[in-house]
Design a protein around this motif. Structure first.
Motif, PDB file in Angstrom:
ATOM      1  N   ALA A  86     -12.337  19.075 -10.565  1.00 50.64           N
ATOM      2  CA  ALA A  86     -11.544  18.167 -11.402  1.00 50.64           C
ATOM      3  C   ALA A  86     -10.497  18.941 -12.195  1.00 50.64           C
ATOM      4  O   ALA A  86      -9.370  18.467 -12.378  1.00 50.64           O
ATOM      5  CB  ALA A  86     -12.460  17.398 -12.351  1.00 50.64           C
ATOM      6  N   LEU A  87     -10.849  20.134 -12.646  1.00 49.43           N
ATOM      7  CA  LEU A  87      -9.911  20.968 -13.390  1.00 49.43           C
ATOM      8  C   LEU A  87      -8.747  21.412 -12.514  1.00 49.43           C
ATOM      9  O   LEU A  87      -7.614  21.526 -12.980  1.00 49.43           O
ATOM     10  CB  LEU A  87     -10.657  22.191 -13.935  1.00 49.43           C
ATOM     11  N   LEU A  88      -9.018  21.640 -11.227  1.00 51.67           N
ATOM     12  CA  LEU A  88      -8.001  22.115 -10.296  1.00 51.67           C
ATOM     13  C   LEU A  88      -7.216  20.997  -9.622  1.00 51.67           C
ATOM     14  O   LEU A  88      -6.256  21.269  -8.899  1.00 51.67           O
ATOM     15  CB  LEU A  88      -8.652  22.984  -9.215  1.00 51.67           C
ATOM     16  N   LYS A  89      -7.601  19.771  -9.860  1.00 49.20           N
ATOM     17  CA  LYS A  89      -6.899  18.638  -9.251  1.00 49.20           C
ATOM     18  C   LYS A  89      -5.447  18.639  -9.721  1.00 49.20           C
ATOM     19  O   LYS A  89      -5.169  18.760 -10.915  1.00 49.20           O
ATOM     20  CB  LYS A  89      -7.584  17.331  -9.642  1.00 49.20           C
ATOM     21  N   PRO A  90      -4.504  18.512  -8.781  1.00 51.76           N
ATOM     22  CA  PRO A  90      -3.092  18.511  -9.181  1.00 51.76           C
ATOM     23  C   PRO A  90      -2.790  17.362 -10.149  1.00 51.76           C
ATOM     24  O   PRO A  90      -3.341  16.263 -10.013  1.00 51.76           O
ATOM     25  CB  PRO A  90      -2.341  18.314  -7.859  1.00 51.76           C
ATOM     26  N   PRO A  91      -1.928  17.621 -11.116  1.00 48.67           N
ATOM     27  CA  PRO A  91      -1.555  16.558 -12.045  1.00 48.67           C
ATOM     28  C   PRO A  91      -0.715  15.494 -11.331  1.00 48.67           C
ATOM     29  O   PRO A  91      -0.149  15.753 -10.267  1.00 48.67           O
ATOM     30  CB  PRO A  91      -0.731  17.295 -13.112  1.00 48.67           C
ATOM     31  N   ALA A  92      -0.615  14.324 -11.907  1.00 48.93           N
ATOM     32  CA  ALA A  92       0.181  13.243 -11.316  1.00 48.93           C
ATOM     33  C   ALA A  92       1.663  13.623 -11.257  1.00 48.93           C
ATOM     34  O   ALA A  92       2.371  13.238 -10.341  1.00 48.93           O
ATOM     35  CB  ALA A  92      -0.005  11.957 -12.114  1.00 48.93           C
ATOM     36  N   HIS A  93       2.104  14.367 -12.237  1.00 44.19           N
ATOM     37  CA  HIS A  93       3.485  14.874 -12.264  1.00 44.19           C
ATOM     38  C   HIS A  93       3.491  16.164 -13.074  1.00 44.19           C
ATOM     39  O   HIS A  93       2.567  16.450 -13.817  1.00 44.19           O
ATOM     40  CB  HIS A  93       4.444  13.842 -12.860  1.00 44.19           C
ATOM     41  N   GLY A  94       4.514  16.955 -12.886  1.00 43.47           N
ATOM     42  CA  GLY A  94       4.651  18.177 -13.666  1.00 43.47           C
ATOM     43  C   GLY A  94       3.701  19.277 -13.226  1.00 43.47           C
ATOM     44  O   GLY A  94       3.403  19.425 -12.046  1.00 43.47           O
ATOM     45  N   VAL A  95       3.205  20.009 -14.227  1.00 44.22           N
ATOM     46  CA  VAL A  95       2.427  21.213 -13.981  1.00 44.22           C
ATOM     47  C   VAL A  95       1.222  21.258 -14.915  1.00 44.22           C
ATOM     48  O   VAL A  95       1.336  20.932 -16.100  1.00 44.22           O
ATOM     49  CB  VAL A  95       3.307  22.467 -14.252  1.00 44.22           C
ATOM     50  N   ARG A  96       0.075  21.650 -14.372  1.00 47.86           N
ATOM     51  CA  ARG A  96      -1.093  21.961 -15.195  1.00 47.86           C
ATOM     52  C   ARG A  96      -1.231  23.476 -15.202  1.00 47.86           C
ATOM     53  O   ARG A  96      -1.213  24.112 -14.153  1.00 47.86           O
ATOM     54  CB  ARG A  96      -2.368  21.331 -14.635  1.00 47.86           C
ATOM     55  N   VAL A  97      -1.367  24.042 -16.377  1.00 44.89           N
ATOM     56  CA  VAL A  97      -1.506  25.486 -16.516  1.00 44.89           C
ATOM     57  C   VAL A  97      -2.897  25.779 -17.077  1.00 44.89           C
ATOM     58  O   VAL A  97      -3.259  25.277 -18.138  1.00 44.89           O
ATOM     59  CB  VAL A  97      -0.426  26.068 -17.460  1.00 44.89           C
ATOM     60  N   LEU A  98      -3.649  26.580 -16.334  1.00 43.27           N
ATOM     61  CA  LEU A  98      -4.937  27.051 -16.819  1.00 43.27           C
ATOM     62  C   LEU A  98      -4.729  28.452 -17.370  1.00 43.27           C
ATOM     63  O   LEU A  98      -4.332  29.358 -16.632  1.00 43.27           O
ATOM     64  CB  LEU A  98      -5.978  27.077 -15.704  1.00 43.27           C
ATOM     65  N   ALA A  99      -4.966  28.608 -18.641  1.00 44.49           N
ATOM     66  CA  ALA A  99      -4.811  29.901 -19.305  1.00 44.49           C
ATOM     67  C   ALA A  99      -6.190  30.523 -19.441  1.00 44.49           C
ATOM     68  O   ALA A  99      -6.956  30.188 -20.338  1.00 44.49           O
ATOM     69  CB  ALA A  99      -4.159  29.719 -20.673  1.00 44.49           C
ATOM     70  N   LEU A 100      -6.521  31.427 -18.533  1.00 39.72           N
ATOM     71  CA  LEU A 100      -7.819  32.097 -18.545  1.00 39.72           C
ATOM     72  C   LEU A 100      -7.760  33.277 -19.503  1.00 39.72           C
ATOM     73  O   LEU A 100      -6.836  34.093 -19.430  1.00 39.72           O
ATOM     74  CB  LEU A 100      -8.184  32.530 -17.126  1.00 39.72           C
TER      75      LEU A 100
END
Length: 153
Positions: free
Chosen positions: A32-46
């Motif tokens: 679920a965390l890696l699912k592409p967003p509907a638009h734009g960009v999701r950034v995971l800051a590890l």
């Protein structure tokens, strides 16, 4: 009227105290965390508690997200265990990024979560994973430069 406002404030205090507290991240939560967003960009800051450049990366990503609130979603992911949640929350507050959604590892095998998040990642921190709406992904290890930040949105 003032009594109702005070009552609402008192009822909200327990929730306000939890702002910045990381939510447990287990292996089954990763898809679920890696699912592409509907638009734009999701950034995971590890990031991690013993990481020298992580705070500056988190602040830079928050600044970028604030500049592009409709295009960029930033989620912090602490690679430290949820057993360290008080220290994690304190570090997020000290860095000034407690308003960002945050997760922390809560699995007996953190290496498995690392692999599920990014099979090409060797565990080095900080790590920035960019997930685009078209499903493409890219990862950046190390401190974010202005050029690297400009390539995210």
């Amino acid at each position: 009227m003032i009594r109702y406002a005070l009552l609402a404030l008192l009822l909200a205090l327990p929730f306000a105290a939890q702002a910045g507290a990381p939510v447990a991240l287990k292996a089954e939560d990763v898809p679920a965390l890696l699912k592409p967003p509907a638009h734009g960009v999701r950034v995971l800051a590890l990031w991690g508690l013993d990481c020298a450049y992580c705070e500056s990366n988190l602040r830079a990503l928050q600044k970028l997200q604030r500049a592009h609130p409709r295009e960029i979603e930033v989620i912090t992911v602490a690679t430290d265990s949820m057993t360290e949640s008080a220290a994690l929350e304190q570090r997020l507050h000290a860095a000034g990024v407690a308003a960002l959604p945050s997760r922390a590892y809560a699995d007996a095998t953190p290496e498995r979560i690392n692999y599920l998040i990014d099979p090409d990642w060797g565990g080095e921190l900080p790590r920035t994973l960019i997930i685009r709406a078209d499903g493409s992904r890219s990862g950046i290890s190390g401190q974010l430069t202005q050029a690297k930040l400009a390539a995210i949105p």
